[in-house]
Design a protein around this motif. Structure first.
Motif, PDB file in Angstrom:
ATOM      1  N   ASN A 347       0.822  -1.200   0.000  1.00  0.00           N
ATOM      2  CA  ASN A 347       0.000   0.000   0.000  1.00  0.00           C
ATOM      3  C   ASN A 347       0.871   1.271   0.000  1.00  0.00           C
ATOM      4  N   PHE A 348       1.886   1.293   0.839  1.00  0.00           N
ATOM      5  CA  PHE A 348       2.759   2.485   0.883  1.00  0.00           C
ATOM      6  C   PHE A 348       3.565   2.616  -0.414  1.00  0.00           C
ATOM      7  N   ARG A 349       4.012   1.481  -0.976  1.00  0.00           N
ATOM      8  CA  ARG A 349       4.745   1.549  -2.253  1.00  0.00           C
ATOM      9  C   ARG A 349       3.858   2.159  -3.326  1.00  0.00           C
ATOM     10  N   ARG A 350       2.597   1.728  -3.343  1.00  0.00           N
ATOM     11  CA  ARG A 350       1.690   2.261  -4.373  1.00  0.00           C
ATOM     12  C   ARG A 350       1.375   3.722  -4.137  1.00  0.00           C
ATOM     13  N   ASN A 351       1.708   4.221  -2.944  1.00  0.00           N
ATOM     14  CA  ASN A 351       1.534   5.649  -2.675  1.00  0.00           C
ATOM     15  C   ASN A 351       2.842   6.423  -2.793  1.00  0.00           C
ATOM     16  N   GLY A 352       3.828   5.785  -3.407  1.00  0.00           N
ATOM     17  CA  GLY A 352       5.036   6.548  -3.764  1.00  0.00           C
ATOM     18  C   GLY A 352       6.207   6.418  -2.809  1.00  0.00           C
ATOM     19  N   LEU A 353       6.076   5.655  -1.727  1.00  0.00           N
ATOM     20  CA  LEU A 353       7.209   5.516  -0.811  1.00  0.00           C
ATOM     21  C   LEU A 353       8.129   4.372  -1.254  1.00  0.00           C
ATOM     22  N   THR A 354       9.405   4.509  -0.887  1.00  0.00           N
ATOM     23  CA  THR A 354      10.365   3.417  -1.106  1.00  0.00           C
ATOM     24  C   THR A 354      10.370   2.561   0.145  1.00  0.00           C
ATOM     25  N   VAL A 355       9.920   1.342   0.020  1.00  0.00           N
ATOM     26  CA  VAL A 355       9.615   0.528   1.199  1.00  0.00           C
ATOM     27  C   VAL A 355      10.185  -0.872   1.039  1.00  0.00           C
ATOM     28  N   ASP A 356      10.676  -1.453   2.147  1.00  0.00           N
ATOM     29  CA  ASP A 356      11.045  -2.862   2.097  1.00  0.00           C
ATOM     30  C   ASP A 356      10.723  -3.521   3.428  1.00  0.00           C
ATOM     31  N   LEU A 357      10.780  -4.834   3.412  1.00  0.00           N
ATOM     32  CA  LEU A 357      10.517  -5.591   4.637  1.00  0.00           C
ATOM     33  C   LEU A 357      11.226  -6.936   4.540  1.00  0.00           C
ATOM     34  N   ASP A 358      11.093  -7.714   5.580  1.00  0.00           N
ATOM     35  CA  ASP A 358      11.853  -8.966   5.682  1.00  0.00           C
ATOM     36  C   ASP A 358      11.230 -10.099   4.864  1.00  0.00           C
ATOM     37  N   TYR A 359      12.078 -10.812   4.131  1.00  0.00           N
ATOM     38  CA  TYR A 359      11.611 -12.009   3.425  1.00  0.00           C
ATOM     39  C   TYR A 359      12.381 -13.241   3.900  1.00  0.00           C
ATOM     40  N   LEU A 360      13.142 -13.093   4.975  1.00  0.00           N
ATOM     41  CA  LEU A 360      14.038 -14.179   5.388  1.00  0.00           C
ATOM     42  C   LEU A 360      13.685 -14.723   6.775  1.00  0.00           C
ATOM     43  N   ASN A 361      12.496 -14.372   7.237  1.00  0.00           N
ATOM     44  CA  ASN A 361      12.052 -14.894   8.515  1.00  0.00           C
ATOM     45  C   ASN A 361      13.043 -14.532   9.642  1.00  0.00           C
ATOM     46  N   ARG A 362      13.535 -13.301   9.598  1.00  0.00           N
ATOM     47  CA  ARG A 362      14.585 -12.901  10.536  1.00  0.00           C
ATOM     48  C   ARG A 362      14.026 -12.461  11.883  1.00  0.00           C
ATOM     49  N   SER A 363      14.896 -12.485  12.894  1.00  0.00           N
ATOM     50  CA  SER A 363      14.508 -12.007  14.227  1.00  0.00           C
ATOM     51  C   SER A 363      14.269 -10.497  14.173  1.00  0.00           C
ATOM     52  N   VAL A 364      13.603  -9.983  15.217  1.00  0.00           N
ATOM     53  CA  VAL A 364      13.335  -8.537  15.271  1.00  0.00           C
ATOM     54  C   VAL A 364      14.656  -7.755  15.234  1.00  0.00           C
TER      55      VAL A 364
END
Ligand code: AMP
Length: 419
Positions: A347-364
């Motif tokens: 949702n934020f990407r579609r609103n123009g922000l550069t965003v990423d998140l974890d895809y590796l099941n990493r700890s906090v």
């Protein structure tokens, strides 16, 4: 393991920002001078280059990537752009659409040269061609544009060298004088130069051989034999350069050994890149369009080597770029909320922000490290007691300040981040 072919290079993600920066400066300077981009194929009929660059040149004689394709046509990977641009100009009768065509280009070129610092087999050039006018102010414009691009990149250690090759009539006369002058020294010339006495005598000024250089030291110079019109043309170029406050010097030994070159030739060299010091070279080619089967239309152009320019920039530390930053990194602190995070990020990407998140099941902790590594301006913490209350937490990474939002208050979060 298969490696990249000798003389070719990968441009890795960490190098892309400086390439993009160079490209953006090139585009902005050319467009301020009203040059329009042209793109032509990377390969052409071999005969285009044989005719358009000249059989007697190193490029055509020894450096082209030429092969027969499956239908037996001889194809060549372009070693430069002028021939292709002029071919396109003729093929599409661009002269019928407007009297003066100011074109620019950028892209890969291919020459099978001995690889060394500053010389590659696939390299990149940008350049410009102006077709349709013999005005010396255009000759100066080419030099000014190249210089302005280098100056905007912050380059300092530059030298602009200019010369005039006049027109074929006075040049032929001069070539005979030069040949006569060289007769007593002929046997002492290198074998390459001996050959060039008949095929491309001006190129003797380019020889790297010590002996040739000594002999050429006292050779008569073409500038001393120019006709009146050519001298006037050259004078106007120099006046325009003086007025534009571009430092230059006349180098009567600067030859571009092509028969269709006329009047101005120039080179800009950098003192910051070692022996392969030419950042760009160019000149007027009033005979080329006709030579390639088009109308009798004058032209002038230049080409600049992008790898070398970036090397000069690096050696001079001529510019620094801001670190790349993410606007937002989503840290999922509770298993089972991955889909919520994923859709929120989208949702934020579609609103123009550069965003990423974890895809590796990493700890906090590891997700927070990743947020730091990617220079994220904000982190959105998803999970825990807050999430149970229907809230998510936005953390400003430069101040450390945290703010809670309803988990679907996208607009509020967006305006907080965009501020
Ligand atoms: P030229 O088309 O030979 O006049 O070259 C124009 C510019 O392109 C030169 O001044 C160099 O900056 C660049 N250049 C030419 N050949 C190479 C090469 N093999 N590798 C890297 N840059 C090159």
């Amino acid at each position: 393991m298969i490696k990249a072919v000798t003389g070719t290079r990968d441009t890795l993600p960490s190098d892309i920002p400086k390439w993009n920066y160079l490209q953006s400066i090139v585009e902005s300077v050319f467009s301020r001078f009203n040059y329009k981009e042209i793109r032509t194929p990377i390969f052409e009929d071999t005969s285009l280059f044989a005719r358009g660059i000249g059989e007697a040149t190193d490029i055509v004689g020894k450096e082209m990537y030429t092969f027969l394709d499956r239908s037996g046509e001889s194809i060549t990977l372009r070693p430069e752009m002028t021939a292709g641009a002029v071919r396109a100009f003729i093929e599409h009768s661009l002269d019928k659409k407007q009297n003066l065509n100011k074109l620019y280009y950028m892209g890969p070129m291919f020459r099978q040269e001995r690889p060394q610092a500053g010389r590659f087999r696939q390299f990149h050039q940008f350049g410009a061609e102006a077709l349709g006018s013999n005005d010396p102010l255009l000759d100066a414009e080419m030099i000014i544009m190249a210089y302005d691009i280098f100056a905007q990149l912050g380059l300092k250690n530059l030298l602009v060298k200019i010369n005039s090759l006049g027109v074929p009539a006075s040049r032929e006369n001069y070539k005979n004088i030069l040949k006569k002058h060289l007769e007593p020294f002929f046997e002492k010339l290198s074998s390459e130069s001996k050959k060039r006495v008949d095929t491309n005598i001006l190129r003797l000024f380019d020889s790297k051989e010590e002996n040739d250089r000594n002999i050429m030291e006292n050779a008569p110079l073409l500038l001393e034999y120019l006709d009146e019109d050519s001298l006037q043309h050259f004078e106007k170029v120099k006046q325009a350069l003086l007025a534009s406050r571009i430092p230059f010097e006349v180098d009567a030994r600067l030859v571009r050994g092509l028969d269709y070159y006329t009047h101005t030739t120039f080179e800009i060299v950098s003192g910051s890149v070692g022996s392969q010091s030419a950042l760009c070279g160019g000149g007027r080619y009033n005979l080329l369009v006709k030579e390639l089967g088009g109308p009798d239309i004058p032209g002038i152009g230049f080409a600049a080597g992008m790898e070398r320019i970036l090397l000069a920039c690096e050696n001079e530390k001529s510019f620094t770029l801001d670190e790349e930053k993410l606007d937002l990194y989503l840290v999922t602190i509770e298993k089972g909320l991955e889909n919520f995070s994923y859709n929120t990020a989208l949702n934020f990407r579609r609103n123009g922000l550069t965003v990423d998140l974890d895809y590796l099941n990493r700890s906090v902790k590891a997700q927070m490290r990743e947020a730091n590594r990617t220079n994220s301006r904000f982190v959105l913490l998803i999970g825990g007691d807050e999430f149970a209350r229907g809230e998510i937490v936005l953390k400003n990474m430069s101040t450390g300040a945290q703010k809670n939002f309803g988990k679907d208050e996208y607009d509020k979060i967006l305006s907080e981040i965009k501020e």
